[in-house]
Every structure is written in structure tokens, then in C-alpha cells.
Design an enzyme around this catalytic site. Sequence first.
Site, short mmCIF file in Angstrom:
data_model
loop_
_atom_site.label_atom_id
_atom_site.label_comp_id
_atom_site.label_asym_id
_atom_site.label_seq_id
_atom_site.Cartn_x
_atom_site.Cartn_y
_atom_site.Cartn_z
N ASP A 187 0.81 -1.21 0.00
CA ASP A 187 0.00 0.00 0.00
C ASP A 187 0.85 1.27 0.00
OD1 ASP A 187 -2.93 0.48 -0.02
OD2 ASP A 187 -2.45 1.83 1.64
N GLU A 322 3.07 16.64 4.55
CA GLU A 322 2.89 16.29 5.98
C GLU A 322 4.07 15.45 6.44
OE1 GLU A 322 -0.94 14.20 5.47
OE2 GLU A 322 -1.94 16.04 6.12
N CYS A 418 -8.75 12.53 9.68
CA CYS A 418 -8.08 11.37 10.26
C CYS A 418 -7.81 11.56 11.75
CB CYS A 418 -6.78 11.08 9.53
SG CYS A 418 -5.75 12.54 9.31
#
Lengths: 660, 660
Positions: A187, A322, A418
Site C-alpha cells: 500500500d 505532511e 483522520c
Amino acid sequence: MLDSARGQCSTGRVRIQDEFWNRYTSLVRETVIPYQWEALNDLVPDAQPSFAIRNFRIAAGLEAGEYGGMVFQDSDVAKWLEAVGYSLRNHPDPQLEQTADEVIELIARAQHKNGYLNTYYTVKEPGQEWTNLHEAHELYCAGHMMEAAVAYYEATGKRRLLDVMCKCADHIDSVFGREPGKLRGYDGHQEIELALVKLYESTGEERYLKLAQYFIDERGAEPNFLVEECKRREGYSHWGKKNLPIPSVEQMAYNQAHKPVREQETAVGHAVRAVYMYTAMADLARLTGDRELMDACRRLWNNMTRKQMYITGGIGSTHHGEAFSFDYDLPNDTVYAETCASIGLIFFARRMLELEPKSEYADVMERALYNNVIGSMSQDGRHYFYVNPLEVWPKASERNPGRQHVKAARQKWFGCSCCPPNVARLLSSLNSYIYTFSTTANTIYTHLFIGSEAEFQLDAGTVKLKQQSCLPWEGNVSIELSEVPAAPFALALRIPSWSFGRAVMSLNGAPVDYRVEDGYAIIGRQWMQGDRVTWVLALEPQLTAAHPEIRANAGKAAIERGPLVYCLEETDNMSPIASLFIRSASKLKSVYDHDLLGGAVVIEADGSADERASWQTDTPYRPLAQQRASEPVKLRAVPYYLWGNRTPGEMSVWIRTVVE
Amino acid sequence: MLDSARGQCSTGRVRIQDEFWNRYTSLVRETVIPYQWEALNDLVPDAQPSFAIRNFRIAAGLEAGEYGGMVFQDSDVAKWLEAVGYSLRNHPDPQLEQTADEVIELIARAQHKNGYLNTYYTVKEPGQEWTNLHEAHELYCAGHMMEAAVAYYEATGKRRLLDVMCKCADHIDSVFGREPGKLRGYDGHQEIELALVKLYESTGEERYLKLAQYFIDERGAEPNFLVEECKRREGYSHWGKKNLPIPSVEQMAYNQAHKPVREQETAVGHAVRAVYMYTAMADLARLTGDRELMDACRRLWNNMTRKQMYITGGIGSTHHGEAFSFDYDLPNDTVYAETCASIGLIFFARRMLELEPKSEYADVMERALYNNVIGSMSQDGRHYFYVNPLEVWPKASERNPGRQHVKAARQKWFGCSCCPPNVARLLSSLNSYIYTFSTTANTIYTHLFIGSEAEFQLDAGTVKLKQQSCLPWEGNVSIELSEVPAAPFALALRIPSWSFGRAVMSLNGAPVDYRVEDGYAIIGRQWMQGDRVTWVLALEPQLTAAHPEIRANAGKAAIERGPLVYCLEETDNMSPIASLFIRSASKLKSVYDHDLLGGAVVIEADGSADERASWQTDTPYRPLAQQRASEPVKLRAVPYYLWGNRTPGEMSVWIRTVVE
């Protein structure tokens, strides 16, 4: 290594009873979980809609409509469910459990027959599953739902979601791997790896452990899967909505996939991805005894916490991606320090403690928890920071585009939300961060000083204890043994870095010797029921300096007291806060303020303010010689975690300091 | 007002003869102009190609190919030609003139029959002319070519380009205006306004003045032309290459078109656009006597130079939109301070001096010139800064995306290469910034102390003078009158802000009284040929403080000496520079260093460095009490304009300062 090969290292059965933390656990239970449920159902007025539950309803065929929100919106439902699981474990709540059961049925309905589960691809791009691992977070979302399934199963004993997610994991196992015909990928956002370890630990199914190992080992191998996958899409970008240039392998550092994890020397790229991956690496190192992986964990831990971590336990110094930038680049004003990243750092720290109980890991865990993480949530539990700055000038946040990501006030919800559910799941599982124990070494480690009742099964037998703690306001801790086995065992109490060794242990009121190992005070003996160990930690406010390579903090100091970092707020002091300074010899005075947001110790000190009255508004620059003497002022610093709960204004953790 | 209504205020015929500045004027003539010619022809190895000349060849039908470079690439040719014009005026050069004549023929060939001139629309989007004023810079490019035409005509007497650009201006006049059938618009990037004023002043054609006035007056009127135009394109964006949301009127602040210019209170938006516009506003205020416009100029000047200007004369504090942010937001590290913006500030300052001779305008002009502007070019004339930072950490420029726009070394050329030719045209016309004079008031103002021979036509008669100056190294200036009229006239010498009034005037060796008006020392009398006025200015290094609202400079001071701002470079000092500090009582010593890049006065001082040896690499934070005493160090500061010409490294203008 703590019984690692057999996965016996655990955290015991722990129930928090703590004056400071009860407020948070109640807040999560009574406010955050219900509030976030409303948010997930788009019921919070004036907040950005989540669409997350609606997406599941559409995917389940219960509602018509368009997919809404981020490609990874499913994970917000998963994190909420995970938090519910932890909460129910400690506080049964039939109504909440019913709501959760209904959500779980909804999730089960949204699952494909083959086990695939993802509302984005189900609703919006059916047939395109597993074609954009780089950007589309399918495994990430699956991982979060696996964590939820484990938490919910362990709380309620109900297997429904666990079965759904095992089926999903089996499907993933059938799709990914090195075997011919399988997709040799992983992923773009790590999470599935640590989730599969949890699923393995909960179900005992070795295939899940091996799949986690595969994902970790395959990452960054050549040819680079994410780059090759991007070529297959002709560069099509989900975020750009068009074909973009094919990224280089080096650019995969954002996803920590630029080289095999074992070869990675420094923390790079997107900070949350990094710490989620390190967490899984530490899990695997513990479960497989993989020395190389353990070395990589230590190396990355050291780089991250010694050279790339803010004093608040924040990580990730740039909002571009980020991400981490580089060693000692820790700007206070353009900072990122995402809430989720500090939560991931806590995950990683706990895994490292399970690998090897060294107080350094717990020190960092505590730092991140008491400052960055709880500071991210408002005292009302309904407002959140995504970015946790160490310096705020509200006007700059509004009007300087390079600082617009730094909000001067917490938000109700986020388009990319999130962080709030991540805080909820961390705080509702906080009981599992307090202790670790080794059955074979018959040792119980106390990492965090949080009042709690706990039970541990050692080889020596059952231990029940009750910890009482006055932290963070006073340094008194006690541990009373309410049940002890017939054989000896050891208590290991962390010597916090902030006590500088000034910690006194007594047993039943009399001083007692202990040995020190890796930052823990260890006392092993044949215990008697009712034995009471007290642990009195020096808890004095102090000025803290930053490493000289951290240029942003040169000539400045921060106020710390115990685990808490303090800050100056405009509402208690003045504007500009930058005009204030303190002399190194200034006495810092701790004062408990009953009226401050439920009560807190504030720090008062004599400081100075640059003289300002003689400045004309028409003079931007003038000879320093014209500056008159600075003016004495009373400085008042409040715990960082409380900032931004009163009148909005400037805030700064680092204070100009004259060393005398 | 200085004879403003009749436009008689001018700068005289001035030829620079100055030890300091000859180096720059020669460099521009001998290196910069030839080098930039190569760049415009894509002949500089390893530099980004310009395509600018090739675009003209394609537009002229002399070559086949695709348009290359930015939509405003034509302006680089224009600025180069303008610089050539100024250079030829002072230093005839038949070969250079021939090259320029050939370019001018090429430009003439690229012009449409109706006068339209723009290679982008000719080559790439024929038929789409004037459909995207917001983004496509057509009037901007035309304006630059008009400036070139005037400069070249005034230097050589050749009308070829002037005729081309008058035809172009006539065409523009036929397209734009309030009359029915005309496009009631204006450019997204101001420039045409000031160019039309120059064309008017050179040709006497009133229509050009009126067209400039129209553009200034129409800007920001309702309904907002740029917004409406965008709607007509359905939001199609040249830069985005797709339809984007229609911007709001407020967003037009980027183009200073959010409200009529007369209502604008603060400097906002793209800094270069702003100062080019203010320049034209000041021109128009002078030429039309428009009080309202003059008030707007003063207001915007005050806001910009008193609250939004770096000590180096840089303006524009954010790279997002290369723009102003807000009052006192002047970060040193994420700074923009584009070279072109400081050049535009100099244009504006000169126009304000023509409006009203106040030394404040000249102070700022000098500040920008001696620091930001000449610092933007390397000492070899072949490398340039686009962004002029006040603090550089090379590693951060490489690895922190929020600071990647701040280069630690000058570049050979840029994809958007507006700055290098702008430096060339400013420096080659520097002679026109030294003086202004009023014929009717019979006064000659000396704004800059740059050695030069000058001739002025006053109502009193012809004045010829020779200025000698030891600046920036010593404060001795003299003015000798080589030709005087029979009637009295006045000399007005600027009292620089940095002399703090400590300036001594003598006439032929004997002290002489003067009156002070608006920052000028004025001595009016019947002069004799050979009279010599000396003007001895205090030129001592000093520590300069910034306004307390400028948070970035709190607890810091800069070293200044006369017009020069100084900085610490790593190569002379140490790394991190942030570890260094100075005490306010430290004596600053001026030392002429013959070996430093052709010779310069450096400043030496006793300073201190935070003790670093006791720090461990594994400790990011520790008690300040562990800090040992700071170490004495010799600080060595060099003029800011020279930074980055030796070993690359850290640099800082602002130095931590302990006030004692």
C-alpha cells in the site's frame, strides 16, 4: 527481548482510575464518541460533512447517491468503531453497542462476496480495485477496519466484524504476494501491516503474520512497485485527476518505499505513514526475533526522536507532504506536527517497549501524549487541531499563505478528518499504554504514571495492583499490591527523564533499595498482599534548551514541569509574545490555578518585555541604542495541552532567554 | 509640487564617475548585457533556455517552431533593449547598437499590420488576442517594449522602435477605453501605465497620457473587469490549462484590482505589480496635479515602507503569489523580497521624489539599491537571485519544501527570468536616480551620493557640477560647480537617515550654514564657478533594531553602516550562525579588507557563541542549567550585497542581541 517469539508480552488487564485522565476517558466516552458519530453521519452543523456512513449505505445498496469525501473515508468509521470497542471494554453501554452492531451489519453488507471491502471502489470506480495502491488507500482502510474488528471482538466477544475482516484479509492474501499470478505490491499508506499483526495475535492465524511480513519486506524492493504501478496507469493521479509525470524511486521516500525498510537510515517522508510502518516493523521484530528489523527500528527511532522531534512530541516539520524534512529542521511557526503522527509515535514507542523495556521509549510516549496529543483536542471534546504548532500568530495564520495550515483555533471537523477519531481510539485504549510485563522474567513495568487497577498473569502467578498517581500536578505515585503470587516477582518503575534521577522509593513507608536497569527502578522480592510501593518523583519547573543545531530555538528556552511542556499565551501575557524574555536565573514558581479550565498548575516567573512605548509606528528600523531599558513583567505559562481554549491570540512554547 | 503640471521635473544629464559604481556600470556594459544577449538566444550552457529571441523570429516568419517560455517572454527582450539604450547613451558602442538595430527590425517584423505586437498570441494563440488580460501579460509586454523604445530613441535618436511602439500604443488606444465598442479593461500585470507616461513624455502625445490615466482609473471599478473577463472564458486559466472556479473580487487584490486605486489603503498582492502601478500613479499625480492620487501614493508608500519592507529594501514577504502578506509580517527565512520588486520600489521612490523632494523617499531608494538590488547579482555579473533572503540555511533550502524558493546560491538564468534584465536596465540608468531638479525653484536635489558629472537647465541658467563621493566606504562627498549661471540657485543635499543629522557642510573649506527642509540641507546663493561644497556624513557602524511588531526580529539586531546592511556568513564565522550573539555594548570596528571581492569595509566585533561542546548528539533537549558559559568569538560581518560570492553556507542579517 521480552518473550517476543511467542507474543506473550502484553499489557495486562488495566482499568484507569485517575483524576487527570478520568476527565479524558469520560470525555471520549460521553462526548467524543457520540460527537464523532454525529460527524460521521453529517449531523454536525457548520462542520465539513464526512459522508463516511452514507458511503457505506450506498455501497451496501441501501441508498442511492454519489460517493463523498476522501478516498480513505472508510477509515474514519473504522477508527470510530475501534474507539467504541475500547470504550465498551471498560464501560459497557448497550445503546452504543447496538449502534456499533448496526454499523457492523452495514459494513458486512458493503463487503463483496470475495471479501473485498472498500466503499470508494465499490461506489465510484468498480472494476478498478487494486490499480492505484500508491494513492487510493485500499489496504490502509482495510487495516483500520481490522483494528476495529479486533478491538470490538476483544471488548464484546462478538465475531461478526472479526469474521468480515478475516474474510477480507484472506482475500487480500489471495491477491498479494510473491507467488505467480499475485500482485507483488503493497500500500501507498502503511497501516495494513500493523493491523495484520493484530489480527494474527487475536486469531492465531499465521498467514496474517506472514502477509504483514511480506508487505514490510517487499516495500522498497526493486523494481519499485509504486513506480511501476504508476507507469501502468500512465501516470494517472487520483489527486491530480490527470496524468502526471512518472515519479522517481527517490520520490517514493514520501511513502518510505524508496529503499527496503532495513536499509532506511533516517525518518523520511509522510510522518504518519512512517510511524505506522515502524510500529509494524517493531511488532514483527518482536514476533519473529528478526535482529535486522530490530536494528532498523532502533536506528529510525533514534533519528526521529533525537533529531526530528519537537519538544511537544510532535513530528513532521513541513506541511508539504505532511512530512519529515531533515535533521534539526524544527521550525516552530511553519511546523506541521500532525496529531496522527504523534499518535503513531506512541504506537511505535509502545511496540519498542514490548521489544525492550527502555525508559527512553516511555519518555517519548509520555511527551507525545501529555502535550501534542491531548493538546490537539479542545477541553469540550468537540474541536480539534490537525496541526499542532509551537508558535502561533493568528494574523499570520490568516494572511500569510505559508502559515495558513497552522490554525489558531481548533476546528469542528476536517475534510480529511483522520485526527479526531485517532485521538478517540488512543484515549479510549490508554489503559494499554501504562504497563508491559514479562511472564517469564516475572516483571511488571510501569511506563506511565496513571492511576489504574491492573491484573497480570506472570509465570509466578497472578498479580493485582492499584496504582495511584498525582501526576501531572504532583510527583507522588504509589503502587499497592492487592493480590500477589506465592513466588517472587519484580516491579519496574520508570525513572522519568524529567526527574533527573531524583526519585525516592519506599516500601510500606520505609526507604527501600532498588536496582536501575535501562531507566527503570527495579525491585524484585517476595511480595505480601497489601504491600505498598511509593515512588516520589522530583517535579520542578525548569527551563529547557534545545540542541544548538535546532536553529529555530537558538537563544530560547521552553518551560517544562514533569511531563508537561508549557507555553505563553497572549491572554495571560501580552502581544507580541516575541517581545518577552526571561533570564536563566529567574525562579519559576508553580501555582495551582483552580479556575483554569478545570484546574492546572501554571508557572509564574519574573520576565522582561522589550520597551515598546518609544517606538513610532512610522519607524520600522532604528538604532538599537535608542532602545530604552526593558520592562519587568510577570510571565504566566500554561500547560501546552490547554492552549487555545480561552481568548484566541498568540502562543509560543519557546521563550527568548538571556543566559546569565 | 515640483513643476509637476508641466512635467519639467527631470533628472538632468548625468554621467556616473564613481569608484564604487563604475564597477557595476562596467559590469553591466561589459558582462551583463552581452551575457543576457546570449541567454536570450539560448546560448548559455546548462542554463534554462529563454526562447525569447526565437519567439520573435517565429512570429516574424523567419523561423518555424513552437513558442517557448513564459507568456511574457517578450518582456525580457524589451528590458534588455532598454538596458542597451541606457548603456549606449553613456557609452556608444557601434557593434552593440548594430545588434540592437537588428533586434528592433526583428520586432518590427513581428508586429501585426494594425500595430498589435506579442509573440505569444501571434505564434501560439492567434485570434485570441485580448481575451485573457488577467493572466496573459499582453499590455505588460507592450509596456516594456515602449520603455525600451523611449530609452533607445533617447540614446540614439533612432525612431524605428519608437514608431513601432507608438503604432502599438495607437492600436491599444483603439481597443481599450470607455467609449462604446471598446474593451473596458486593463492588464492583469501593471506596466503599460508607467510606459505610456514615458511614451507621452518622449513624444508629447497627450493620448498616451490619457490612456495611462484610463488604465489607472478603471482599475478595480465595478463590475470588476478581470472577474467578468474570467467568466467570459468560463474560468479557463492559462496557467492551470483548465477551467477553474471564477475568482472573487477580493482575490483580485493579487492584481491590485480589488478596489479603485484611490481607495487602496495598504500595499497588497503581487509586489512587482503593486510598485509598477504605484510608479504610474505617482507619475500621473505629478503630471495632472491629481491630489487624490497623490494622497493614495503617500498612503501606499507609508504602509509599504514603514510596515512591509525588509531592512534590505526588500518587499513581498511570501512566495505564495510573490506577494505582500500583512503589516509587520517579515519572516527572514521564508521571505520573498524579489529583485524586481525592489527595483520597482526604486522606480516608485524616484517618482515620489519628483512629486515632492523628501529625503525619506531617497533613503528607501538607497536602501533598496545598495542592498537588495545589487546583492541580487553575483560579482561576476552572470548569476542572479530572484529571491533575496535575510537568512539562509542551505540545507533547508534544499530539503524543506517551504524554503525551496530561497536559493543559497545565485542561478545562471531562470525559466521566469524577469529579474536579471531588470537589474541590467536599472544599473545602466542609475545616473537618472542621483538628482532631481526644479527649474522654477532653481534647486538641484542630490539624492544619492554617487560620483558623477551633471548638467541642469534651471530658469536661472545652466549648472554643471561634479560630485565626488567616497561612499559607501567613507562619508566624504563633495560637489564642485564647474559652470554656474549669473542668477542664484540652490543646492539641496540629502541628509541621509543613517547620518542621524551628524553631517557637516563646508563651502570652499569653510563651514557654512544651511537650512533643512524635508530632510535636505539646502544652501541657496549666488555661486561662483569652482565653488566646492563638501558634505561630510557620519558613517559609523551601528546595531539596528526592528519594530517590536516585527516578531521575526525580536531580540535581534542588524549591523548597518551608512547605506549598507551587513550580514554574517558561515565562511567568516561558524555554523550554526544562530548560535552567535552580540552584546549591545560591543564595539563595532570598521576594517577595509582589500582582498574581499574587490575590497570592502567589513565590520568586526566581539561576540559570543553558545557553548556547544557539551551537547550530545542523542539529546535534542536538556535543562538550560546544563548549558555552560558562552564562548567569546570574533564576529565578522560583510556587506549584504556581497553575500554568497564565496564558499556557500549559512547567512543571517539579523543577529541575536543581548541588550545591556
